[in-house]
Design an enzyme around this catalytic site. Structure first.
Site, PDB file in Angstrom:
ATOM      1  CG  LEU A 114       8.421   1.863   4.266  1.00 18.01           C
ATOM      2  CD1 LEU A 114       8.271   1.251   3.705  1.00 18.01           C
ATOM      3  CD2 LEU A 114       7.097   3.360   4.363  1.00 18.01           C
TER       4      LEU A 114
ATOM      5  CE1 TYR B 118       1.095  -0.300   4.419  1.00 12.66           C
ATOM      6  CE2 TYR B 118       0.036   1.984   4.297  1.00 12.66           C
ATOM      7  CZ  TYR B 118       1.637   1.101   4.845  1.00 12.66           C
ATOM      8  OH  TYR B 118       1.002   1.409   6.580  1.00 12.66           O
TER       9      TYR B 118
ATOM     10  CD  GLU C 101      10.093   2.512  10.078  1.00 11.11           C
ATOM     11  OE1 GLU C 101      10.071   2.854   9.372  1.00 11.11           O
ATOM     12  OE2 GLU C 101      10.101   0.722   9.798  1.00 11.11           O
TER      13      GLU C 101
ATOM     14  CE  LYS D 148       3.474   3.281   3.351  1.00  8.23           C
ATOM     15  NZ  LYS D 148       3.515   3.658   5.010  1.00  8.23           N
TER      16      LYS D 148
HETATM   17  N1  PDD Z   1       2.700   5.166   6.903  1.00 11.52           N
HETATM   18  N2  PDD Z   1       7.905   3.791   8.436  1.00 11.52           N
HETATM   19  C1  PDD Z   1       6.391   3.306   8.515  1.00 11.52           C
HETATM   20  C2  PDD Z   1       6.536   1.948   9.331  1.00 11.52           C
HETATM   21  C3  PDD Z   1       5.976   3.556   7.947  1.00 11.52           C
HETATM   22  O1  PDD Z   1       4.044   3.412   8.060  1.00 11.52           O
HETATM   23  C4  PDD Z   1       6.015   5.316   7.690  1.00 11.52           C
HETATM   24  C5  PDD Z   1       4.204   5.762   6.466  1.00 11.52           C
HETATM   25  C6  PDD Z   1       6.631   5.672   7.760  1.00 11.52           C
HETATM   26  C7  PDD Z   1       6.930   7.123   6.644  1.00 11.52           C
HETATM   27  O2  PDD Z   1       6.783   6.902   4.798  1.00 11.52           O
HETATM   28  P1  PDD Z   1       6.528   7.884   4.590  1.00 11.52           P
HETATM   29  O3  PDD Z   1       6.840   9.309   4.630  1.00 11.52           O
HETATM   30  O4  PDD Z   1       7.145   7.811   2.615  1.00 11.52           O
HETATM   31  O5  PDD Z   1       4.613   8.151   4.445  1.00 11.52           O
HETATM   32  C8  PDD Z   1       8.020   4.966   8.365  1.00 11.52           C
HETATM   33  C9  PDD Z   1       1.688   5.073   6.274  1.00 11.52           C
HETATM   34  C10 PDD Z   1       1.295   7.521   6.752  1.00 11.52           C
HETATM   35  C11 PDD Z   1       0.606   4.745   7.197  1.00 11.52           C
HETATM   36  O6  PDD Z   1       1.069   3.669   7.128  1.00 11.52           O
HETATM   37  O7  PDD Z   1      -0.573   5.277   7.431  1.00 11.52           O
END
Ligand code: PDD
Length: 293
Positions: free
Chosen positions: A206, A33, A181, A148
């Site tokens: 991620l 996703y 993270e 992801k």
């Molecule tokens: N999550 N690390 C994890 C585990 C994440 O699930 C996310 C983002 C990020 C940041 O990635 P980005 O900057 O590309 O959004 C880092 C999304 C927002 C979610 O699961 O809702």
């Protein structure tokens, strides 16, 4: 006004939108996703999110279910139908619906593609003025956190622990005692000498698309950055801390595990990065960049 979702070629009323019970996403979390922020009508880092979607799919031997241009049109059409310019756009791609079996089914199986939008007011967020709390939890996830995937149960449990302690985010800590993270964000600290520190983007985390943009922005601002691991103790003693993600954007953290960070208020570097990131998404500074694995 009815709300719409996109499901496998059709725009359906959100309340009736559904996938098949044998969908491998539903039964096996065999899918990936993306979440993209649409702010004032601009899709933030759209290219970066598409790059990462394609890469996550490729790591699981799946192709993009459609070309990027088509995906871009669908996202915009869904936002239009839902009459919103400020929303989280959610995209999910799974291997499709087939009789439950572990190995990959035939390559001819049609992938499932679902998109939804959730209106979200990115302006006037109280968390930007007050900051938020974080707590640390053990990182119990698998070893390919760079993909992801929709297999999010460990993050669900981590977030629940945060909520139970009145915190906004859970920072996950690996077996060696280092922060990986946030449950749904990247974790950052700012040292006393103003250096940004965030974990190196290996398979342990991620690689956030927002993280990549912030890296480019901080280079322009000539802010030093170290990509390295840090402990919760180092975070407690840091000058500032924040999270980055498509939803959090840049969210100041003012308390971790009950320890006040800096003076207990959102930090200067954090707020500067936030302002610059907002300007970047609004198209007021520079062109939006891509994302690299
Ligand atoms: N999550 N690390 C994890 C585990 C994440 O699930 C996310 C983002 C990020 C940041 O990635 P980005 O900057 O590309 O959004 C880092 C999304 C927002 C979610 O699961 O809702």
């Amino acid at each position: 006004m009815p709300r719409y979702a996109y499901v496998n070629g059709a725009y359906l009323p959100h309340k009736n939108a559904a996938v098949h019970i044998e969908d491998r996403g539903f039964q096996l979390a065999d899918g990936v996703y993306e979440v993209i922020a649409c702010i004032h009508g601009h899709l933030a880092d759209e290219r970066g999110h598409m790059d990462r979607l394609e890469r996550s799919l490729a790591e699981l031997d799946m192709p993009m279910p459609m070309d990027r241009q088509t995906m871009a049109i669908i996202m915009r059409e869904l936002l239009r139908r839902n009459r919103t310019q400020n929303a989280n756009v959610y995209i999910q791609v799974t291997r499709g619906a087939a009789k439950r079996d572990f190995p990959y089914p035939s390559k001819d199986l049609q992938q499932s593609v679902v998109m939804t939008t959730w209106s979200f007011n990115y302006d006037n967020q109280p968390k930007m003025e007050k900051g938020v709390k974080a707590v640390t939890v053990p990182d119990i996830r698998w070893k390919r956190r760079d993909i992801k995937t929709t297999a999010l149960i460990a993050q669900v449990m981590a977030k629940q622990k945060a909520v139970e302690q009145d915190a906004y985010e859970a920072w996950m800590v690996d077996d060696d005692g280092f922060v990986t993270e946030g449950a749904s964000s990247n974790a950052w600290i700012v040292t006393k000498d103003g250096t940004l520190v965030t974990r190196k983007a290996t398979t342990d985390i991620l690689r956030g698309v927002t993280r990549t943009a912030l890296d480019a922005i901080r280079q322009e601002l000539q802010i030093k950055m170290e990509e390295r691991s840090f402990t919760p103790q180092e975070a407690y003693e840091a000058e500032e801390a924040f999270n980055s993600s498509a939803v959090a954007l840049v969210t100041p953290i003012v308390e971790i595990d009950g320890h006040k960070i800096g003076n207990g208020k959102p930090g200067k570097v954090t707020l500067r990065l936030y302002e610059e990131y907002r300007a970047y998404v609004d198209g007021l500074r520079g062109e939006q960049i891509g994302w690299k694995a």
